[in-house]
Write an enzyme that holds these catalytic residues in place. Sequence first.
Site, PDB file in Angstrom:
ATOM      1  N   ASP A  27       6.817  10.014   3.387  1.00 34.33           N
ATOM      2  CA  ASP A  27       6.882   8.427   3.250  1.00 34.33           C
ATOM      3  C   ASP A  27       8.171   8.208   2.421  1.00 34.33           C
ATOM      4  O   ASP A  27       8.572   9.561   1.762  1.00 34.33           O
ATOM      5  CB  ASP A  27       5.778   8.027   2.316  1.00 34.33           C
ATOM      6  N   ARG A  34       9.894   6.906  10.791  1.00 38.20           N
ATOM      7  CA  ARG A  34       9.266   5.370  10.970  1.00 38.20           C
ATOM      8  C   ARG A  34      10.077   4.566  10.049  1.00 38.20           C
ATOM      9  O   ARG A  34      10.759   4.836   9.202  1.00 38.20           O
ATOM     10  CB  ARG A  34       7.891   5.622   9.959  1.00 38.20           C
TER      11      ARG A  34
HETATM   12  C1  LIG Z   1       2.543   2.395   8.850  1.00 36.54           C
HETATM   13  C2  LIG Z   1       3.248   1.818   7.430  1.00 36.54           C
HETATM   14  C3  LIG Z   1       3.850   2.645   6.589  1.00 36.54           C
HETATM   15  C4  LIG Z   1       4.899   2.250   5.584  1.00 36.54           C
HETATM   16  N1  LIG Z   1       5.424   3.174   4.922  1.00 36.54           N
HETATM   17  C5  LIG Z   1       6.225   2.816   3.841  1.00 36.54           C
HETATM   18  C6  LIG Z   1       7.016   3.765   3.226  1.00 36.54           C
HETATM   19  O1  LIG Z   1       6.890   4.906   3.659  1.00 36.54           O
HETATM   20  N2  LIG Z   1       8.052   3.304   2.484  1.00 36.54           N
HETATM   21  C7  LIG Z   1       8.118   1.915   2.203  1.00 36.54           C
HETATM   22  O2  LIG Z   1       8.731   1.467   1.189  1.00 36.54           O
HETATM   23  N3  LIG Z   1       7.390   1.022   2.565  1.00 36.54           N
HETATM   24  C8  LIG Z   1       6.382   1.444   3.598  1.00 36.54           C
HETATM   25  N4  LIG Z   1       5.592   0.529   4.329  1.00 36.54           N
HETATM   26  C9  LIG Z   1       5.606  -1.088   3.961  1.00 36.54           C
HETATM   27  C10 LIG Z   1       6.690  -1.572   4.646  1.00 36.54           C
HETATM   28  O3  LIG Z   1       8.040  -1.308   4.105  1.00 36.54           O
HETATM   29  C11 LIG Z   1       6.476  -3.269   4.285  1.00 36.54           C
HETATM   30  O4  LIG Z   1       6.365  -3.472   2.917  1.00 36.54           O
HETATM   31  C12 LIG Z   1       5.024  -3.722   4.696  1.00 36.54           C
HETATM   32  O5  LIG Z   1       4.946  -3.215   5.893  1.00 36.54           O
HETATM   33  C13 LIG Z   1       5.315  -5.204   4.702  1.00 36.54           C
HETATM   34  O6  LIG Z   1       6.304  -5.636   5.619  1.00 36.54           O
HETATM   35  P1  LIG Z   1       6.058  -6.188   7.199  1.00 36.54           P
HETATM   36  O7  LIG Z   1       7.120  -5.691   7.988  1.00 36.54           O
HETATM   37  O8  LIG Z   1       4.672  -6.069   7.430  1.00 36.54           O
HETATM   38  O9  LIG Z   1       6.822  -7.883   6.831  1.00 36.54           O
HETATM   39  P2  LIG Z   1       5.875  -8.813   5.972  1.00 36.54           P
HETATM   40  O10 LIG Z   1       6.726 -10.055   6.105  1.00 36.54           O
HETATM   41  O11 LIG Z   1       5.682  -8.417   4.685  1.00 36.54           O
HETATM   42  O12 LIG Z   1       4.720  -9.066   6.529  1.00 36.54           O
HETATM   43  C14 LIG Z   1       4.232  -9.834   7.840  1.00 36.54           C
HETATM   44  C15 LIG Z   1       2.741 -10.359   7.940  1.00 36.54           C
HETATM   45  O13 LIG Z   1       2.179  -9.406   7.766  1.00 36.54           O
HETATM   46  C16 LIG Z   1       0.826  -9.776   6.767  1.00 36.54           C
HETATM   47  N5  LIG Z   1       0.716  -8.792   5.840  1.00 36.54           N
HETATM   48  C17 LIG Z   1       1.744  -8.127   5.264  1.00 36.54           C
HETATM   49  N6  LIG Z   1       1.220  -7.381   4.511  1.00 36.54           N
HETATM   50  C18 LIG Z   1       0.125  -7.753   4.059  1.00 36.54           C
HETATM   51  C19 LIG Z   1      -0.919  -7.468   3.137  1.00 36.54           C
HETATM   52  N7  LIG Z   1      -0.687  -6.536   2.204  1.00 36.54           N
HETATM   53  N8  LIG Z   1      -2.041  -7.904   2.989  1.00 36.54           N
HETATM   54  C20 LIG Z   1      -2.319  -9.086   4.100  1.00 36.54           C
HETATM   55  N9  LIG Z   1      -1.292  -9.396   5.101  1.00 36.54           N
HETATM   56  C21 LIG Z   1      -0.068  -8.701   5.157  1.00 36.54           C
HETATM   57  C22 LIG Z   1       1.131 -11.340   6.622  1.00 36.54           C
HETATM   58  O14 LIG Z   1       0.501 -12.101   7.624  1.00 36.54           O
HETATM   59  C23 LIG Z   1       2.785 -11.268   6.621  1.00 36.54           C
HETATM   60  O15 LIG Z   1       3.202 -12.607   6.882  1.00 36.54           O
HETATM   61  C24 LIG Z   1       4.878   0.866   5.525  1.00 36.54           C
HETATM   62  C25 LIG Z   1       4.307  -0.159   6.425  1.00 36.54           C
HETATM   63  C26 LIG Z   1       3.673   0.213   7.296  1.00 36.54           C
HETATM   64  C27 LIG Z   1       3.086  -0.589   8.294  1.00 36.54           C
END
Ligand SMILES: Cc1cc2nc3c(=O)[nH]c(=O)nc-3n(C[C@H](O)[C@H](O)[C@H](O)COP(=O)(O)OP(=O)(O)OC[C@H]3O[C@@H](n4cnc5c(N)ncnc54)[C@H](O)[C@@H]3O)c2cc1C
Length: 306
Positions: free
Chosen positions: A125, A176
């Site tokens: 991560d 990722r």
């Molecule tokens: C498999 C995976 C691994 C990850 N690993 C890392 C990492 O190693 N380091 C790091 O910094 N970040 C990591 N992340 C987090 C990532 O950086 C984002 O912060 C997170 O995925 C939200 O961004 P998004 O692209 O989904 O867009 P967003 O614009 O945040 O979300 C899009 C939509 O998804 C839904 N949504 C998103 N989050 C939530 C929630 N918590 N609860 C309910 N609905 C929600 C909502 O409908 C929102 O409008 C990871 C994410 C995933 C999916």
Amino acid sequence: MAIFDRAIVRLLPAVPRPVVRKLSERYIAGPELKDAREAVRRLNAEGKVATIDVLGEEITTEEEAAAIVRAYLDVFADIERCGLDSGVSVKLTGLGLKLGHELCRDNLRTVVEDAASRGNFVRIDMEDSSTTDDTLLLYRELREEGHDNVGVVLQAMLRRTASDIAALAELKPSVRLCKGIYLEAPDVAYQEYEAVRASYVRALEALLDAGSYVGIATHDEWLLEEARRIVAERALDHDEYEFQMLLGVRPQRGDDIVREGHRLRVYVPFGRHWYEYSVRRLQENPSIAGYVASDTIGRLLGRNGS
Ligand SMILES: Cc1cc2nc3c(=O)[nH]c(=O)nc-3n(C[C@H](O)[C@H](O)[C@H](O)COP(=O)(O)OP(=O)(O)OC[C@H]3O[C@@H](n4cnc5c(N)ncnc54)[C@H](O)[C@@H]3O)c2cc1C
């Protein structure tokens, strides 16, 4: 998220832990390995694969880091014994990154070698930008030692990501790609929602150009559409990339992705150190501001105990 909601969400650290725990139940498999096992079994039955995360970060002693290493070895044994389709995700601060480079590398190597002996895979991560250099260096060192069953994470919000991709390209890294969750300064990270999206698309194209296997980690509908367009235009086979989502976030959208024939991996955290991860997830939940506001106001008015 609106400015008012963001301000409310900043109150989260003031919300009592039992409330945070209740609100974040959907994001965490549970406190024990058996909880992760059951979550992965259910996901596998739905045609999804998984990556298991042992919760625990920013540890302060070698003993705590060693305990996390042991927990991962138990996870690999369990995955093998139960025939689960799952890799693991590790946080380097949980393996001792802040205690020393060599200590962390030894711990990471132990995890990666045990994974290799069982045909498994370790995703490192990415944490906040103070750890990016060390994380990429440790990834590179492990790859140069010949370990191929290890991948890393890049964050589209960081301005440096384009040059990190260029520097890593010779390794054909398994990456990722996510937006990035940590609060970063404007000189380090794009602040505007659309700028992060645009950076994400650029990074995805650059990684695919470099021949990387990409875990497309997002729940953002617009990015999901863009990614589907990009992999279709490149005529990639379904085993040349995957989508990734977090446990408890948009599971029905995940079902659609699986139905379309894409591989989908779900991030499954478990363990007793649930608090920091939970707060990060709640801060991203668009509907959390209402809960936090009503809980806080309720307590101010003395309506607690529910
Ligand atoms: C498999 C995976 C691994 C990850 N690993 C890392 C990492 O190693 N380091 C790091 O910094 N970040 C990591 N992340 C987090 C990532 O950086 C984002 O912060 C997170 O995925 C939200 O961004 P998004 O692209 O989904 O867009 P967003 O614009 O945040 O979300 C899009 C939509 O998804 C839904 N949504 C998103 N989050 C939530 C929630 N918590 N609860 C309910 N609905 C929600 C909502 O409908 C929102 O409008 C990871 C994410 C995933 C999916």
